[in-house]
Design an enzyme around this catalytic site. Structure first.
Site, mmCIF file in Angstrom:
data_model
loop_
_atom_site.group_PDB
_atom_site.id
_atom_site.type_symbol
_atom_site.label_atom_id
_atom_site.label_comp_id
_atom_site.label_asym_id
_atom_site.label_seq_id
_atom_site.Cartn_x
_atom_site.Cartn_y
_atom_site.Cartn_z
ATOM 1 C CB CYS A 45 27.172 -22.119 10.444
ATOM 2 S SG CYS A 45 27.870 -20.997 11.659
ATOM 3 C CB CYS A 50 25.340 -19.762 13.869
ATOM 4 S SG CYS A 50 25.482 -21.693 13.443
ATOM 5 C CE LYS A 53 21.654 -17.938 17.012
ATOM 6 N NZ LYS A 53 21.520 -19.414 16.997
ATOM 7 C CE1 TYR A 184 21.239 -25.633 20.719
ATOM 8 C CE2 TYR A 184 19.996 -27.592 20.587
ATOM 9 C CZ TYR A 184 21.090 -27.232 21.044
ATOM 10 O OH TYR A 184 22.301 -27.477 21.509
ATOM 11 C CD GLU A 188 19.194 -20.295 18.984
ATOM 12 O OE1 GLU A 188 20.051 -20.490 19.675
ATOM 13 O OE2 GLU A 188 19.039 -20.319 17.964
ATOM 14 C CG HIS A 443 32.807 -9.305 44.345
ATOM 15 N ND1 HIS A 443 31.722 -9.724 44.385
ATOM 16 C CD2 HIS A 443 32.761 -7.862 44.845
ATOM 17 C CE1 HIS A 443 30.830 -8.912 45.130
ATOM 18 N NE2 HIS A 443 31.560 -7.936 45.389
ATOM 19 C CD GLU A 448 31.218 -12.712 42.726
ATOM 20 O OE1 GLU A 448 31.886 -12.842 43.593
ATOM 21 O OE2 GLU A 448 30.896 -11.608 42.327
#
Ligand code: NDP
Length: 462
Positions: A45, A50, A53, A184, A188, A443, A448
């Site tokens: 990681c 991660c 990346k 993945y 990516e 909003h 939303e």
């Protein structure tokens, strides 16, 4: 607490997310702990996954933002990108984080061996650089996973390809890149490099990328690839790779088609890191892919040995490894037994736009529960009314008809990862569609829409 029969109460093999968390919690609970890491603290990681990346995702996203800012009146001239400068800054940050892992573990009182450990027997490990042997009452395997690539016999010329370990060092950037895989890592990096100006082609063996994801997610991601200018070749794999005189790689596909690029990235999966551990000496049970078989408490079939993280091939994500490691240490050393619940784990794929998903896909929900209500929308966010970008947001709620419980949420769009982390709490708590309906919208935001979906989706008549 310490049993003097052994050198350590706990020996952890592997200094990644799961191993470090387990070692730190056990040491803080008063156990005598040591950890062996052969490469750098932080594991996949932090060092080659991660973290770097995500920095690369940010780097490539700036290119888009700069282009899109024209729609908001910005005139940006003389913009340039210095990939070497970026890589230098990124690696400096990775180094800093790796050091923090090291320091936090030592600060908790654990000992670190910067070398590989292999089993001699169920309580004894050999440290492979010093040759020293150590004993421990309990041992945790947290060796993670590693890149899988076909052998040169299976794929001639595979030695001319790189893996996700090398993408962090590509300098200068290639003009063209061919990426194998539709998962993945493949997607990516396809987006990262396309965003940085590389001409990218993805070759995927299936008919639609991101197998096992919700179908609407797969469709939206496919659309995102096209919008990013990434070419997608489906239904085929590499036949061979040849290195031409000018250093260009010529990829021949099973269909006979040939593609050329300076760089070929193989992103066709990862495997558990168990092959050099000496598991056979203990009779440690592994599955057919070499992953350590564990129960919900991360116990192996050898009663003083546990395993957490990617080496167990349960849900291969950093926060899962961390929780599994933490649960193990609390249970075995902290007097507080608990185990990881692997349901409703929010996850993201950092394509551009990104995917955020939690809970069941529509297909899984129908298989498990029969009648399902679907609410979904696809819209252009307010931000892109002026940016000139065609990017859209897809949102989908999978709801159990019988009690209106929200079983899954799937989002493809900017900030989907941030949204899914938050809405994942509601899913984990068992929120129903009426709970979403009772929640007031914020909003103007893209998020939303998740509380304003009112009309059940009905499949078009065929
Ligand atoms: P994935 O399993 O996601 O993808 C592997 C891809 O390679 C799939 O498209 C698969 O096809 C294809 N493939 C497998 N074998 C072959 C073959 N022999 N020939 C051609 N294609 C093949 O693995 P990754 O390596 O991308 O990622 C590993 C894991 O790391 C992920 O599962 C995830 O858990 C984790 N990860 C998480 C990230 C995140 O959280 N954002 C980022 C990166 C990794 P098919 O689908 O048909 O099987």
């Amino acid at each position: 607490m310490t049993d003097t029969t052994y050198d350590y109460d706990l020996f952890v093999i592997g200094g990644g997310s799961g191993g470090v968390r387990a070692a730190r919690i056990a040491a803080q609970a008063g156990a005598k702990v040591a950890l062996a890491e052969e490469y750098r603290m932080g594991g996949t990681c932090v060092v080659r996954g991660c973290v770097p990346k995500k920095f690369m995702v940010y780097a490539s996203d700036y290119a888009k933002k700069i282009r899109q800012s024209a729609g908001y009146g910005w005139s940006v001239s003389g913009v340039s990108y210095d990939h070497s400068a970026f890589l230098k800054a990124m690696h400096a940050e990775v180094d800093r984080l790796s050091t923090i892992y090291d320091r936090s573990l030592k600060g908790a009182g654990a000992e670190i061996f910067a070398e590989r450990a292999e089993f001699v027997d169920r309580h004894t490990l050999r440290l492979m650089t010093s040759g020293r042997t150590v004993t421990a009452k309990k041992i945790l395997i947290a060796t993670g996973g590693r890149v899988w690539r076909p052998t040169p016999e299976e794929l001639p010329g595979v030695e001319h390809t790189i893996s996700s370990n090398e993408v962090f060092f590509l300098d200068p950037l290639p003009k063209r890149m061919i990426v194998a895989g539709g998962g993945y890592i493949a997607l990516e990096f396809a987006h990262v490099f396309a965003g940085l100006g590389v001409d990218v082609t993805v070759v995927y063996r299936g008919d639609k990328v991101l197998r096992s994801f919700d179908e609407d997610v797969r469709d939206a991601v496919t659309e995102g690839l096209t919008q990013a200018g990434i070419k997608l070749v489906t239904g085929t794999v590499f036949e061979r790779i040849d290195l031409e005189a000018d250093g260009v790689r010529r990829v021949t596909l099973k269909t006979g088609e040939t593609l050329r690029a300076e760089t070929v990235l193989m992103a066709v999966g990862r495997v558990a890191n168990t092959d050099t551990l000496g598991c056979d000496k203990l009779g440690l049970a592994l599955d057919q892919n070499g992953a350590v078989i564990v129960d919900q408490w991360s116990r192996t079939n050898v009663d003083n040995i546990w395993a957490v993280g990617d080496v167990t091939d349960r849900v291969n994500l950093t926060p899962v490894a961390i929780r599994e490691g933490h649960a193990f240490a609390d249970t075995e050393f902290g007097g507080h037994p608990w185990h990881m619940d692997h349901s409703d784990i929010p996850t993201a794929v950092f394509t551009q736009p990104e995917v955020g998903t939690v809970g069941l896909t529509e297909t899984m929900a129908r298989e498990q529960f029969g009648e399902i209500d679907i609410y979904k929308t696809s819209f252009k966010s307010m931000k892109h009314a002026l940016s000139g970008s065609a990017t859209r947001v897809m949102m989908k709620l999978v709801v159990r008809a019988s009690d209106q419980r929200v079983l899954g949420i799937h989002i493809v769009g900017e900030d989907a990862a941030e949204m899914i982390q938050m809405v994942g709490i509601a899913v984990k708590m068992g929120a129903t569609k009426p709970d979403f309906d009772r929640t007031c919208a914020l909003h103007p935001s893209a998020a939303e829409e998740i509380v304003t979906l009112r009309t059940k989706w009905v499949a078009p008549a065929v």
